[in-house]
Design a protein around this motif. Sequence first.
Motif, PDB file in Angstrom:
ATOM      1  N   MET A   1      -2.831  35.133  56.902  1.00 27.55           N
ATOM      2  CA  MET A   1      -3.958  36.541  57.559  1.00 27.55           C
ATOM      3  C   MET A   1      -4.586  36.670  56.174  1.00 27.55           C
ATOM      4  N   ALA A   2      -5.694  36.729  56.492  1.00 23.57           N
ATOM      5  CA  ALA A   2      -6.575  36.754  55.217  1.00 23.57           C
ATOM      6  C   ALA A   2      -6.380  37.327  54.064  1.00 23.57           C
ATOM      7  N   ARG A   3      -6.518  38.347  54.698  1.00 21.22           N
ATOM      8  CA  ARG A   3      -6.217  40.013  54.175  1.00 21.22           C
ATOM      9  C   ARG A   3      -5.414  40.696  53.984  1.00 21.22           C
ATOM     10  N   TRP A   4      -4.010  40.762  53.892  1.00 17.98           N
ATOM     11  CA  TRP A   4      -2.780  41.328  53.864  1.00 17.98           C
ATOM     12  C   TRP A   4      -2.963  43.042  54.241  1.00 17.98           C
ATOM     13  N   ARG A   5      -2.188  43.008  55.469  1.00 19.27           N
ATOM     14  CA  ARG A   5      -2.476  45.323  55.168  1.00 19.27           C
ATOM     15  C   ARG A   5      -1.180  45.800  55.939  1.00 19.27           C
ATOM     16  N   ASN A   6      -1.122  47.044  55.163  1.00 20.07           N
ATOM     17  CA  ASN A   6       0.109  47.486  55.777  1.00 20.07           C
ATOM     18  C   ASN A   6       0.334  47.713  57.596  1.00 20.07           C
ATOM     19  N   GLY A   7       1.456  47.850  57.767  1.00 19.44           N
ATOM     20  CA  GLY A   7       2.101  47.480  59.920  1.00 19.44           C
ATOM     21  C   GLY A   7       2.415  46.334  60.016  1.00 19.44           C
ATOM     22  N   PRO A   8       2.967  46.449  60.954  1.00 15.00           N
ATOM     23  CA  PRO A   8       3.933  45.772  61.267  1.00 15.00           C
ATOM     24  C   PRO A   8       3.620  44.017  61.866  1.00 15.00           C
ATOM     25  N   GLY A   9       4.079  43.301  62.077  1.00 17.22           N
ATOM     26  CA  GLY A   9       3.783  41.954  61.837  1.00 17.22           C
ATOM     27  C   GLY A   9       5.162  41.222  62.701  1.00 17.22           C
ATOM     28  N   VAL A  10       5.439  39.760  62.631  1.00 16.83           N
ATOM     29  CA  VAL A  10       6.583  38.357  63.173  1.00 16.83           C
ATOM     30  C   VAL A  10       6.290  37.614  62.677  1.00 16.83           C
ATOM     31  N   LEU A  11       7.470  37.714  61.876  1.00 18.00           N
ATOM     32  CA  LEU A  11       7.763  37.010  60.676  1.00 18.00           C
ATOM     33  C   LEU A  11       8.205  35.232  61.874  1.00 18.00           C
ATOM     34  N   LEU A  12       8.492  34.084  61.460  1.00 16.49           N
ATOM     35  CA  LEU A  12       8.100  32.870  61.886  1.00 16.49           C
ATOM     36  C   LEU A  12       8.187  31.354  61.024  1.00 16.49           C
ATOM     37  N   MET A  13       8.462  30.565  62.015  1.00 14.39           N
ATOM     38  CA  MET A  13       9.142  29.926  61.293  1.00 14.39           C
ATOM     39  C   MET A  13       8.293  28.711  61.580  1.00 14.39           C
ATOM     40  N   ALA A  14       7.045  28.020  60.070  1.00 18.59           N
ATOM     41  CA  ALA A  14       5.964  27.397  60.386  1.00 18.59           C
ATOM     42  C   ALA A  14       6.451  26.171  61.010  1.00 18.59           C
ATOM     43  N   ASP A  15       7.539  25.710  60.367  1.00 21.82           N
ATOM     44  CA  ASP A  15       7.673  24.353  60.955  1.00 21.82           C
ATOM     45  C   ASP A  15       8.437  24.275  61.361  1.00 21.82           C
ATOM     46  N   GLY A  16       8.589  25.069  63.159  1.00 18.76           N
ATOM     47  CA  GLY A  16       9.121  24.982  64.091  1.00 18.76           C
ATOM     48  C   GLY A  16      10.479  25.202  64.349  1.00 18.76           C
ATOM     49  N   GLY A  17      11.259  25.742  62.945  1.00 15.06           N
ATOM     50  CA  GLY A  17      12.625  25.776  63.447  1.00 15.06           C
ATOM     51  C   GLY A  17      13.725  25.091  61.818  1.00 15.06           C
ATOM     52  N   PRO A  18      14.148  25.570  61.972  1.00 17.74           N
ATOM     53  CA  PRO A  18      15.597  25.490  60.814  1.00 17.74           C
ATOM     54  C   PRO A  18      16.145  24.061  60.768  1.00 17.74           C
ATOM     55  N   GLY A  19      15.765  23.958  61.651  1.00 24.08           N
ATOM     56  CA  GLY A  19      16.999  22.500  61.872  1.00 24.08           C
ATOM     57  C   GLY A  19      18.338  23.160  62.372  1.00 24.08           C
ATOM     58  N   GLU A  20      18.861  22.051  63.174  1.00 22.49           N
ATOM     59  CA  GLU A  20      20.133  22.136  63.755  1.00 22.49           C
ATOM     60  C   GLU A  20      21.353  22.751  63.178  1.00 22.49           C
ATOM     61  N   GLY A  21      23.315  23.255  63.061  1.00 24.44           N
ATOM     62  CA  GLY A  21      23.318  23.176  62.501  1.00 24.44           C
ATOM     63  C   GLY A  21      22.913  24.712  61.128  1.00 24.44           C
ATOM     64  N   THR A  22      21.655  25.271  60.965  1.00 27.15           N
ATOM     65  CA  THR A  22      21.202  25.943  59.815  1.00 27.15           C
ATOM     66  C   THR A  22      21.540  27.139  59.905  1.00 27.15           C
ATOM     67  N   GLY A  23      21.425  28.023  61.351  1.00 29.51           N
ATOM     68  CA  GLY A  23      21.520  29.742  61.552  1.00 29.51           C
ATOM     69  C   GLY A  23      21.141  29.313  62.510  1.00 29.51           C
ATOM     70  N   TYR A  24      20.796  31.508  62.912  1.00 31.00           N
ATOM     71  CA  TYR A  24      20.224  31.073  64.292  1.00 31.00           C
ATOM     72  C   TYR A  24      19.104  31.912  64.016  1.00 31.00           C
ATOM     73  N   TRP A  25      17.616  31.515  64.199  1.00 34.17           N
ATOM     74  CA  TRP A  25      16.376  31.595  64.566  1.00 34.17           C
ATOM     75  C   TRP A  25      15.506  32.250  65.449  1.00 34.17           C
ATOM     76  N   PRO A  26      15.558  33.807  65.545  1.00 36.08           N
ATOM     77  CA  PRO A  26      15.163  34.641  67.117  1.00 36.08           C
ATOM     78  C   PRO A  26      14.360  33.924  67.545  1.00 36.08           C
ATOM     79  N   ALA A  27      14.046  33.452  68.791  1.00 37.10           N
ATOM     80  CA  ALA A  27      12.513  32.860  69.128  1.00 37.10           C
ATOM     81  C   ALA A  27      11.429  33.396  69.275  1.00 37.10           C
ATOM     82  N   ALA A  28      11.194  34.800  69.266  1.00 37.28           N
ATOM     83  CA  ALA A  28       9.841  35.417  69.346  1.00 37.28           C
ATOM     84  C   ALA A  28       9.947  36.069  67.898  1.00 37.28           C
ATOM     85  N   GLY A  29      11.144  35.084  67.579  1.00 37.27           N
ATOM     86  CA  GLY A  29      10.396  35.751  65.478  1.00 37.27           C
ATOM     87  C   GLY A  29      11.205  37.087  65.121  1.00 37.27           C
ATOM     88  N   VAL A  30      11.116  37.285  63.667  1.00 37.19           N
ATOM     89  CA  VAL A  30      12.018  38.555  63.228  1.00 37.19           C
ATOM     90  C   VAL A  30      10.872  39.432  63.060  1.00 37.19           C
TER      91      VAL A  30
END
Length: 131
Positions: A1-30
Amino acid sequence: MARWRNGPGVLLMADGGPGEGTGYWPAAGVPLEIAASYRARTRGLLGREGIEGALLLTPASGVHTVRMRFAIDVAYLSRDLTVLAVRTMPPGRFGRPRLRARHVLEAAAGAMGRWGLRPGLRLAVAAAGPD
């Protein structure tokens, strides 16, 4: 995001995920709320009973939980959204600002542990899709 604005979004893993056995990251993001204005950052989670997903305060380097009704997990993020530290804060506390932090991510206590969020992970923010 070039300029941050108030509102909704989705939080994603940039590197593909937390890895095996470290937790559950929702497939659609947070589900994410972005608080970029002074007013939105000041309000934060005050007056709420909880949060579904997370709240991103930007720019921010520290938070407090004075007058909050519930405990929260706090992740301090660098400019490129790399997690610097993760802490749980009960109500009525002042967190120390992190010098390298540019953003702060807040979620209900225990959520970040379930997601496997830990220092060193890189996150990404996407625009929320149509409902």
